[in-house]
Every structure is written in structure tokens, then in C-alpha cells.
Design an enzyme around this catalytic site. Sequence first.
Site, PDB file in Angstrom:
ATOM      1  N   GLY A  69     -42.985  -1.655   9.153  1.00  0.00           N
ATOM      2  CA  GLY A  69     -42.079  -1.015  10.100  1.00  0.00           C
ATOM      3  C   GLY A  69     -41.676   0.399   9.699  1.00  0.00           C
ATOM      4  N   THR A  70     -41.546   0.632   8.414  1.00  0.00           N
ATOM      5  CA  THR A  70     -41.135   1.957   7.959  1.00  0.00           C
ATOM      6  C   THR A  70     -42.216   2.988   8.266  1.00  0.00           C
ATOM      7  OG1 THR A  70     -39.800   0.967   6.223  1.00  0.00           O
ATOM      8  CG2 THR A  70     -40.380   3.283   5.940  1.00  0.00           C
ATOM      9  N   GLN A 177     -37.588  -6.375  14.722  1.00  0.00           N
ATOM     10  CA  GLN A 177     -36.755  -7.589  14.756  1.00  0.00           C
ATOM     11  C   GLN A 177     -37.062  -8.486  15.955  1.00  0.00           C
ATOM     12  OE1 GLN A 177     -34.789  -8.793  12.441  1.00  0.00           O
ATOM     13  NE2 GLN A 177     -34.902  -7.043  11.059  1.00  0.00           N
ATOM     14  N   SER A 195     -43.711  -5.499  12.085  1.00  0.00           N
ATOM     15  CA  SER A 195     -43.928  -5.674  10.647  1.00  0.00           C
ATOM     16  C   SER A 195     -44.126  -7.160  10.351  1.00  0.00           C
ATOM     17  CB  SER A 195     -42.694  -5.142   9.917  1.00  0.00           C
ATOM     18  OG  SER A 195     -42.810  -5.396   8.550  1.00  0.00           O
ATOM     19  N   CYS A 320     -26.876  -0.199  -1.013  1.00  0.00           N
ATOM     20  CA  CYS A 320     -26.433   0.154  -2.362  1.00  0.00           C
ATOM     21  C   CYS A 320     -27.396   1.193  -2.905  1.00  0.00           C
ATOM     22  CB  CYS A 320     -26.448  -1.086  -3.230  1.00  0.00           C
ATOM     23  SG  CYS A 320     -25.694  -0.800  -4.823  1.00  0.00           S
TER      24      CYS A 320
HETATM   25  N1  PLP Z   1     -37.140  -1.463  11.503  1.00  0.00           N
HETATM   26  C1  PLP Z   1     -36.273  -2.481  11.497  1.00  0.00           C
HETATM   27  C2  PLP Z   1     -35.438  -2.738  12.709  1.00  0.00           C
HETATM   28  C3  PLP Z   1     -36.146  -3.302  10.375  1.00  0.00           C
HETATM   29  O1  PLP Z   1     -35.271  -4.316  10.380  1.00  0.00           O
HETATM   30  C4  PLP Z   1     -36.963  -3.029   9.236  1.00  0.00           C
HETATM   31  C5  PLP Z   1     -36.842  -3.834   8.006  1.00  0.00           C
HETATM   32  O2  PLP Z   1     -35.792  -4.348   7.681  1.00  0.00           O
HETATM   33  C6  PLP Z   1     -37.868  -1.961   9.298  1.00  0.00           C
HETATM   34  C7  PLP Z   1     -37.917  -1.193  10.446  1.00  0.00           C
HETATM   35  C8  PLP Z   1     -38.745  -1.634   8.145  1.00  0.00           C
HETATM   36  O3  PLP Z   1     -39.828  -2.528   8.077  1.00  0.00           O
HETATM   37  P1  PLP Z   1     -40.702  -2.669   6.755  1.00  0.00           P
HETATM   38  O4  PLP Z   1     -39.911  -3.478   5.789  1.00  0.00           O
HETATM   39  O5  PLP Z   1     -41.929  -3.370   7.211  1.00  0.00           O
HETATM   40  O6  PLP Z   1     -41.007  -1.305   6.271  1.00  0.00           O
END
Ligand code: PLP
Length: 377
Positions: A69-70, A177, A195, A320
Site C-alpha cells: 500500500g505504501t 482497508q 496490499s 511512536c
Molecule cells: N494505506 C492504508 C489505509 C493502510 O492501512 C496501510 C497499512 O496500514 C497502508 C496504506 C500501507 O500498506 P503497506 O503496509 O502494504 O505498505
Amino acid sequence: MIYLDSAATTPLDENVLEAMLPYLKENFGNPSSQHGAGRSASAGVLAARDKIAKLTGCKSEEVFFVSGGTEAGNWALKGACAANSERGRHIVVSAIEHPALIESAKDMRKFGWEVSFINPDKNGVILPDEIEKAIRDDTVFCAVMHANNETGVIQPVSEIGEICRRRGLFYYCDCVQTAGVLPFPSEHCSAFGISAHKFYGPKGAGVLCVKEGAKISRLISGGKQERGLRGGTTNAAAVVGCAAALENAVLSREENNKKISALCERFKNRALSEIEGTSLNGAGNILPATANISFDGCDGENILFLLDLKGIAVSTGSACSAGAVTPSHVLTAMGLPAERVSSAVRFTFGKYNTEEEADETLEVLKQSVAKIRSLNI
Ligand code: PLP
């Protein structure tokens, strides 16, 4: 352990691991190689792409494998800005996005771009009118997620998508999500990201779907993988696992939602009625798995630690970094008082949780809250 942190990550499903194993063992070839070993790996990648396309309502050519997702959010924002800069240098990003989008937007400021962060209302909803008001003639990109990871509040993405389409901008919808929980908003956005580790697949695997006609530049330069738009040797096992996990999630969506929603509702209603001084954060349409609750007079971190001591895993929205705790940017953007923000705890249920676990958590929670309040810490 009682695991109530499914929004953070989920365990790998057994049949997903089984689907992946051949690509970690005998089909170890580089999917870009032209020999038989490469072709065996590439067949798995091809089949995974087709499966994901079908499950998400996209074409295979619209599916790009990424690390999660990132990366999907970084690529969508930075890639869309780079490809559409002839239109202007302004972007609109909701203030409740994941840091993948918030930080990417801040990065663009360093290159002279202007960013408008849009706050939600007190229920945690980004109002389409606020997005419309923020859009200018030089706006290139907009990001509003499908549902928020802290509150679970589902966003009006079809209305926002319609506004972006009408105004001609690139709309990215973070579906991390909601994959396997809600239908994909494929027709409403220019691109969306998922993701695998959020739906019982492997970590480090995800997809950015870029709809035909949406212009995007590459973020990772390198070889010709992903039609030359994302270099790097394809992790065949990970993409096969992502497809297998998504298939599980989509096929059992109704059954999982029903079970998870019953568990979460029961827990939420009991917590709110049996523990004094509690409030639910977020209102309206909320994901079936999420209960974000504040406990008056308590620090959420202390609740987390006491539950952890009893083997129960939950989370707070605070981050944190370097030993300092930063309050949740999501709850803060909703305009909640600092006390309510710092006393929030997120409980997210998954398909393996049971009613006994929910009830046991409630008992430990009651004791923990009473203890913290009596010690006044
Ligand atoms: N976007 C949302 C809404 C998320 O909840 C998360 C992860 O917690 C991410 C992006 C990032 O995903 P990833 O852990 O696959 O990089």
C-alpha cells in the site's frame, strides 16, 4: 494470544502459502528470463495478474504489481503529478490518508507543488463539497481513501470520483482497508491500491490498478518489468500469494463480513454500555471489523500495554517515533479534543476471532480501564 489488530496485518492463509511454495522452490526462475525456468515463473505471474484483474473489475493491463500500500500510494501521487504537470501544480489530499499519501504530498511541496489537506467532519467523513471547493483549475491530483484505517469510516468515494472525473483530475483511492470487504470502486477512480497482508496474503506484495486513460509516470526506474513502469525482478511467489489471498477474500466476502460484523458489534455495544466514560470515534458507515473507542481518563497506550500483558493485541492511532508519541492525525483532523484522541484504542476483528475472545477482551478491558482510572496514570 487474542489478536484484535487485523487492520495492521493478518496471518497468511494456509492455502495461500501452498499456492506460493512452488514459486519459492521449483519455479524459482526469474519471470523475465526467456528459458523454461523463467517461463514457469512468468506463467504464475501472468495467471495472478489475470485473476486480480477479474476480481477487481479491471483489465489485466491495468494491474501493476508493487510492494504494498505504501508504494502504491507513493507511485500514484508522485507518478500522476509527474505525468500531468502541464495542467498545474496543485494537489488535494484528505487529512485522514495513510502517511503514504500525506508524506508523499509533503514531498511534492519540496518541488514547488501546492497541497490542500482537507479535514473530515466530526464523524470522520470527507465531504464531497469540501473536495469540490478545494479543486482549482490547476489541480492535478486528488486522494481520498475508500475507508479509514483508524476509524473504519467509509468515505463517499463515488461522489468524490464523479467530481474528479468532471473536473478532469487524477483520483487515487486507497483501498488497502477495503479489499475483500467492500466492492472495488474501479469505475469511480483513476487508480486504486491494495496490499496483500491486509487480506491474509504475504507482506511486501500489493497492486496498483491504473485505469486505462489515466496518465502516470514511473516511480521506480529499471528493467522492463510491469510494462516498463516499475523496474525490479518480479517476486513471483508474492504476486501468486496476493492473487490467491484476494480470491479467498472476495469469494468469502459476505460470510466473513457477517461473522466479523456480529463479533465487532457485540464487542462495541458491550464496551460502550458496560464501561462508563466511553465514546465511539467515527460515525455513519463503518467497516464491519473496526471499533475505535476512547476511554475517559485513560491513556490509550496504557490500555494497550495492560491488554498486551494479558496476551491481547490491539492498537492506538498514535505513532511512536524517536521515543515520542505523536497523537493520531486522523482523530485530530476530526476535531476531537486532545484527551479523547490520546485515550483512543482501535480494536479490529478478523475472520479467525471468536465470540469467546471478544468477551474475554471485554473483561480484561474493564479491569484495565478501572485500574488505570484508580491509579490516575
Ligand atoms: N494505506 C492504508 C489505509 C493502510 O492501512 C496501510 C497499512 O496500514 C497502508 C496504506 C500501507 O500498506 P503497506 O503496509 O502494504 O505498505
